[in-house]
Design an enzyme around this catalytic site. Structure first.
Site, short mmCIF file in Angstrom:
data_model
loop_
_atom_site.label_atom_id
_atom_site.label_comp_id
_atom_site.label_asym_id
_atom_site.label_seq_id
_atom_site.Cartn_x
_atom_site.Cartn_y
_atom_site.Cartn_z
N PRO A 140 73.89 46.09 81.53
CA PRO A 140 75.18 45.60 81.01
C PRO A 140 75.85 44.62 81.98
O PRO A 140 75.87 44.88 83.18
CB PRO A 140 76.00 46.87 80.85
CG PRO A 140 75.33 47.91 81.65
CD PRO A 140 73.90 47.52 81.79
N GLU A 141 76.33 43.52 81.45
CA GLU A 141 77.06 42.55 82.27
C GLU A 141 78.53 42.60 81.83
O GLU A 141 78.92 43.49 81.09
CB GLU A 141 76.42 41.17 82.14
CG GLU A 141 74.95 41.25 82.55
CD GLU A 141 74.22 39.92 82.63
OE1 GLU A 141 74.87 38.90 82.81
OE2 GLU A 141 72.98 39.93 82.50
N LYS A 157 81.87 44.27 86.62
CA LYS A 157 81.05 45.24 85.90
C LYS A 157 81.44 46.68 86.23
O LYS A 157 80.73 47.61 85.89
CB LYS A 157 79.57 45.00 86.23
CG LYS A 157 79.09 43.64 85.72
CD LYS A 157 77.61 43.46 85.87
CE LYS A 157 77.21 42.99 87.23
NZ LYS A 157 75.78 42.66 87.33
N ARG A 212 64.98 38.39 91.00
CA ARG A 212 65.16 38.63 89.57
C ARG A 212 64.35 37.62 88.76
O ARG A 212 64.29 36.44 89.10
CB ARG A 212 66.64 38.49 89.19
CG ARG A 212 67.60 39.33 90.01
CD ARG A 212 67.41 40.83 89.81
NE ARG A 212 67.61 41.19 88.41
CZ ARG A 212 68.79 41.43 87.87
NH1 ARG A 212 69.88 41.38 88.60
NH2 ARG A 212 68.89 41.75 86.59
#
Ligand SMILES: [Zn+2]
Length: 282
Positions: free
Chosen positions: A2-3, A50, A259
């Site tokens: 989730p961002e 976040k 990433r």
């Protein structure tokens, strides 16, 4: 993962706990330790970047970081606590009032649940990506340019203690694609105006995804357990091997800041760099 848009949607789904007593915190994962809270009342549900927090009476906040796979989902009804406990990968259940429970589930168990003074909520985090105004984004852009960082642009964007907090992998890839910036470009080689474009694009994508109900790539669900539609609006993230929607060049996947990163090798070319000076920071 989730961002900021997805976490904001979870926050909105938890707003119904405001005014209720937090009657119990049932911890089922021995990796979590939550001190006895003496049944405080929820005064607000807050989010910064976040990070999520239940603000409680007694100047305390119960703070949750969802990290990779965490989710907070609501169960309602006379047997809410038991229903929440029976959900898969549950790590803790927060019991509110008489008929509401919130299940903290987390497949990979990187998420956190901590108690801290309310005044320290989000201390040390950058400006909130979703809510930052023009002046805050301009200040963040000036700081990004002035620091002369040698780290990749994307690494600075992912750093929640950097100038702006809230972006994760898909927001970085989408906004760098929109701003035509190579994700591995050294952060310090971008002028403030270019950084401002990056942050403005990032905020615009985050707001679009919020309006679309969030991005559900894998585990993310809203507080009511439903999935978002934002993934249908992604131009670059998760589309490696497909044609760039702007120039038809094949989108490429590389690793930046540890990433998986998708970008267009034609639209997002490295800018020429001046030789690094001794004063530049790593
Ligand atoms: Zn392209």
């Amino acid at each position: 993962m989730p961002e900021v848009a997805e976490v904001e949607l979870v926050r909105r789904g938890l707003a119904r706990t405001v005014g209720l007593t937090l009657r119990d915190v049932i911890v089922t994962d021995p990796r979590l330790t939550v001190p006895d809270l003496r049944q405080p009342t929820v005064t607000a549900v807050r989010r910064h970047g976040k990070l999520l927090g239940f603000e409680l009476t007694g100047d305390t906040a119960l703070t949750c970081h969802l990290r990779m796979t965490g989710a907070l989902t609501v169960a309602a009804g006379s047997d809410a606590a038991r229903a929440a406990r029976e959900r898969p990968h549950v790590r803790a259940v927060l019991v509110f009032g008489d008929d509401l429970a919130v299940c903290f589930s987390d497949v990979r168990r990187f998420g956190t649940l901590t108690v801290e003074p309310a005044s320290e909520f989000a201390a040390g985090l950058g400006a909130d990506l979703l809510d930052a105004d023009d002046r805050q984004l301009a200040a963040a852009a000036e700081r990004c340019a002035a620091l002369r960082l040698r780290r990749p642009v994307k690494a600075v964007m992912l750093d929640q203690r950097g100038p702006v907090a809230g972006a994760g992998n898909y927001l970085c890839d989408e906004s760098l694609f929109a701003a035509r910036v190579h994700p591995a470009q050294r952060a310090g080689t971008l002028a403030a105006a270019r950084w401002l474009d990056v942050w403005q694009q990032c905020q615009a994508v985050a707001r679009r995804m919020l309006a679309a109900g969030g991005v559900s790539m894998r585990d993310y669900v809203r507080a009511d357990g439903s999935r978002g539609e934002g993934q249908r609006h992604l131009c670059c993230y998760g589309r490696a091997g497909l044609p760039c929607p702007r120039c038809q060049t094949t989108l490429t996947k590389i690793t930046v800041a540890g990433r998986g990163t998708t970008f267009c090798p034609h639209c997002q070319q490295h800018l020429p760099e001046a030789p690094p000076s001794a004063s530049e920071q790593l």
